[in-house]
Design a protein around this motif. Structure first.
Motif, PDB file in Angstrom:
ATOM      1  N   MET A 228       0.837  -1.213   0.000  1.00  0.00           N
ATOM      2  CA  MET A 228       0.000   0.000   0.000  1.00  0.00           C
ATOM      3  C   MET A 228       0.871   1.263   0.000  1.00  0.00           C
ATOM      4  O   MET A 228       1.974   1.254   0.510  1.00  0.00           O
ATOM      5  N   THR A 229       0.333   2.307  -0.581  1.00  0.00           N
ATOM      6  CA  THR A 229       0.997   3.613  -0.543  1.00  0.00           C
ATOM      7  C   THR A 229      -0.009   4.647  -0.054  1.00  0.00           C
ATOM      8  O   THR A 229      -1.207   4.556  -0.334  1.00  0.00           O
ATOM      9  N   SER A 230       0.470   5.562   0.690  1.00  0.00           N
ATOM     10  CA  SER A 230      -0.414   6.619   1.207  1.00  0.00           C
ATOM     11  C   SER A 230      -0.344   7.840   0.282  1.00  0.00           C
ATOM     12  O   SER A 230       0.534   7.941  -0.579  1.00  0.00           O
ATOM     13  N   ASN A 231      -1.259   8.748   0.476  1.00  0.00           N
ATOM     14  CA  ASN A 231      -1.267   9.978  -0.321  1.00  0.00           C
ATOM     15  C   ASN A 231       0.001  10.798  -0.070  1.00  0.00           C
ATOM     16  O   ASN A 231       0.519  11.444  -0.979  1.00  0.00           O
ATOM     17  N   LYS A 232       0.498  10.753   1.160  1.00  0.00           N
ATOM     18  CA  LYS A 232       1.712  11.501   1.497  1.00  0.00           C
ATOM     19  C   LYS A 232       2.904  10.937   0.717  1.00  0.00           C
ATOM     20  O   LYS A 232       3.737  11.702   0.252  1.00  0.00           O
ATOM     21  N   GLN A 233       2.955   9.595   0.606  1.00  0.00           N
ATOM     22  CA  GLN A 233       4.060   8.997  -0.149  1.00  0.00           C
ATOM     23  C   GLN A 233       3.978   9.382  -1.623  1.00  0.00           C
ATOM     24  O   GLN A 233       4.992   9.654  -2.266  1.00  0.00           O
ATOM     25  N   ILE A 234       2.781   9.435  -2.147  1.00  0.00           N
ATOM     26  CA  ILE A 234       2.608   9.815  -3.549  1.00  0.00           C
ATOM     27  C   ILE A 234       3.006  11.263  -3.753  1.00  0.00           C
ATOM     28  O   ILE A 234       3.693  11.602  -4.723  1.00  0.00           O
TER      29      ILE A 234
END
Length: 182
Positions: free
Chosen positions: A161-167
């Protein structure tokens, strides 16, 4: 001493045997197989003649010719009398002579023969049980695998999973992000 005879050829490959005296007869009874059929004159001193059937056969499988061979041996080696289920009116010398030509004397170890058959049957049962357990274990593993496939546990793995912050921290444009998504 045990005497072995060959049944008439058209009857099939059967072993007919009898003991020399009461001591061998006791051992033949003691170490007999479930497939052995016993022939004896009822209530009289007579030979004990045995017919070894093939595994799984019953007394109903005995042909008339094979039965005649057995009862003629009893009659020929007895003082007098009748057989319990078959009345033998007279001795047929042709049958007795033919059987006597096939007569073989041996001193078998009846106990060892019986133990060998028992050991072989135990080994077969052990293999069957091992195969059954192996099949059951494979079925259990296959059911677990199918249950795993049908479950949703594998969909939500945090490492994937990736979070919006990582994106946002990748500094990619919205177009690049959409292209990566597809």
């Amino acid at each position: 001493m045990v005497f072995y005879f060959k049944a008439r050829p058209e009857a099939g490959d059967y072993t007919i045997f009898m003991g020399l005296d009461k001591h061998e007869n006791e051992d033949l009874i003691k170490y007999g197989f479930p497939e052995d059929i016993w022939f004896h004159v009822d209530k009289m001193s007579s030979a004990h003649v045995y017919l070894r059937l093939n595994k799984g056969q019953t007394i109903d499988a005995i042909s008339e010719g094979l039965l005649e061979d057995c009862v003629q041996l009893v009659k020929a080696n007895s003082i007098q009398g009748k057989v319990r289920t078959v009345r033998v009116e007279k001795r047929v010398n042709e049958i007795v002579n033919r059987l006597n030509k096939t007569k073989v004397e041996r001193k078998p170890d009846l106990k060892a023969e019986r133990e060998a058959v028992n050991a072989a049957e135990r080994a077969v049962r052990k293999l069957q049980l091992r195969d059954k357990k192996r099949r059951e274990e494979m079925e259990r593993l296959e059911k677990e695998k199918q249950a795993e496939i049908r479950s949703y546990k594998g969909l939500m793995i945090s490492d994937k999973m990736t979070s919006n912050k990582q994106i946002a921290s990748t500094n990619k444009s919205l177009q690049e992000l959409e292209d990566d998504f597809m």
